[in-house]
Motif scaffolding. Structure first.
Motif, PDB file in Angstrom:
ATOM      1  N   ARG A  89      -3.324  -8.695   4.113  1.00  0.00           N
ATOM      2  CA  ARG A  89      -4.396  -7.879   3.539  1.00  0.00           C
ATOM      3  C   ARG A  89      -5.111  -8.616   2.408  1.00  0.00           C
ATOM      4  O   ARG A  89      -6.350  -8.608   2.326  1.00  0.00           O
ATOM      5  N   GLU A 136      -6.902   2.916   1.196  1.00  0.00           N
ATOM      6  CA  GLU A 136      -7.971   1.999   1.581  1.00  0.00           C
ATOM      7  C   GLU A 136      -8.418   2.217   3.022  1.00  0.00           C
ATOM      8  O   GLU A 136      -9.615   2.195   3.328  1.00  0.00           O
ATOM      9  N   HIS A 173      -2.706   0.797   0.218  1.00  0.00           N
ATOM     10  CA  HIS A 173      -3.149   0.356   1.545  1.00  0.00           C
ATOM     11  C   HIS A 173      -3.565   1.554   2.399  1.00  0.00           C
ATOM     12  O   HIS A 173      -4.530   1.486   3.164  1.00  0.00           O
TER      13      HIS A 173
END
Length: 317
Positions: free
Chosen positions: A279, A158, A155
């Motif tokens: 997400r 990203e 995460h």
């Protein structure tokens, strides 16, 4: 240039500590979410946090410490604050305390306020990194400001992979919600619900903890009305799947859900899954498609889950 991905071993932690000492940004796992760390004494390093996150400069940062004894060097810790620290540090509790004049922290950390937010995380990788670094680390969640908080190293990459020096990959965060924040005015005030249930705090103190008033000035992280938000619009209290929406379920009876935070209705499991589920659904959503969330009980960790969901669903500024 993409961030280095460091292993949580001696070599990786030594590299991470060296980068922090050089004024660089390093993301690392805590039991709550991944934090975006910088030397809390270094003005330029702390400013890089705001730059990387696109974070409003009036929003304070949490300073992470290796142990509770270090807190006395930066803030006045006594009374109810000392009682809570003894009971819940290390852990998912942040205390907003009077800042010592000689603390030596960057004023950006406290957003110019006379208080500072301190926490001792309960995660072996975080503790090892803080010990190796040997100083205070300012570390908000390692994501773009207002977006979904990261609970896995992927995460972080990203969202911030081209804006930070490194991330220490310590696996998934076990709690999955940011820390509970308590301030004192002078009585204890709940500034943000989080990974430590309010009931546990009130049991420790033997008294009720007042909620923060909606019109109070921002004094701690996570108080912006729109926060933790996916790109897709979010609708709450969806007991059944709305037409065309991606339904995020909770508990039994959610057979039509795209994902379920906890099929058994376990709030601890739901908290750990919340940001990862948001997400994933955000990545699945077609343009204009909503994420609809099933009702969550508003007690224990459910109070913190609902706080994050309300902010995710708030109108975007």
């Amino acid at each position: 240039m993409s961030a280095e991905i460091l292993k949580p071993d001696a070599g990786g932690l030594a590299r991470a500590a060296a980068l922090l000492g050089a004024g660089q940004l390093v993301a690392f796992p805590t039991e709550t979410v991944y934090g975006l760390g910088a030397d809390a004494r270094n003005d330029h390093a702390v400013a890089r946090i705001f730059e990387a996150k696109g974070r409003p400069h009036f929003n304070p940062l949490i300073v992470h410490l290796a142990d509770a004894a270090a807190a006395a060097r930066f803030a006045v810790l006594d009374g109810a604050g000392e009682r809570l620290a003894s009971a819940f540090w290390p852990g998912a509790l942040t205390l907003v305390l009077p800042l010592r004049p000689d603390a030596g922290l960057s004023p950006l950390v406290s957003a110019g306020l006379p208080t500072v937010a301190l926490r001792v995380p309960d995660h072996p990788v975080a503790h090892a990194l803080l010990t190796a670094f040997g100083g205070p680390v300012a570390a908000p969640s390692a994501n773009r400001s207002g977006s979904i908080s990261p609970t896995r190293a992927a995460h972080v990459i990203e969202g911030l992979g081209d804006r930070i020096a490194a991330v220490v990959d310590g696996g998934a965060c076990p709690v999955g919600l940011e820390s509970t924040i308590v301030g004192f005015d002078p009585a204890p005030v709940l500034l943000r619900p989080g990974g430590l249930p309010l009931e546990a705090i009130e049991d420790c103190l033997g008294r009720r903890v007042a909620p923060r008033r909606a019109d109070d000035a921002i004094t701690a992280p996570g108080q912006l009305s729109s926060h933790y938000a996916p790109d897709a619009p979010v609708a709450l209290e969806a007991a059944t799947p709305p037409p065309g929406a991606l339904w995020l379920g909770f508990g039994s009876g959610c057979d039509g859900a795209a994902l379920n935070l906890s099929s058994t209705g376990d709030l601890v499991e739901a908290a750990a899954n919340l940001f990862h589920a948001l997400r994933e659904l955000d990545a699945r959503a077609e343009p204009g498609q909503r994420i609809a969330v099933a009702p969550i009980p508003d007690h224990g960790l459910g109070r913190a889950i609902n706080d994050r969901l309300r902010r995710a669903a708030a109108p975007r500024g």
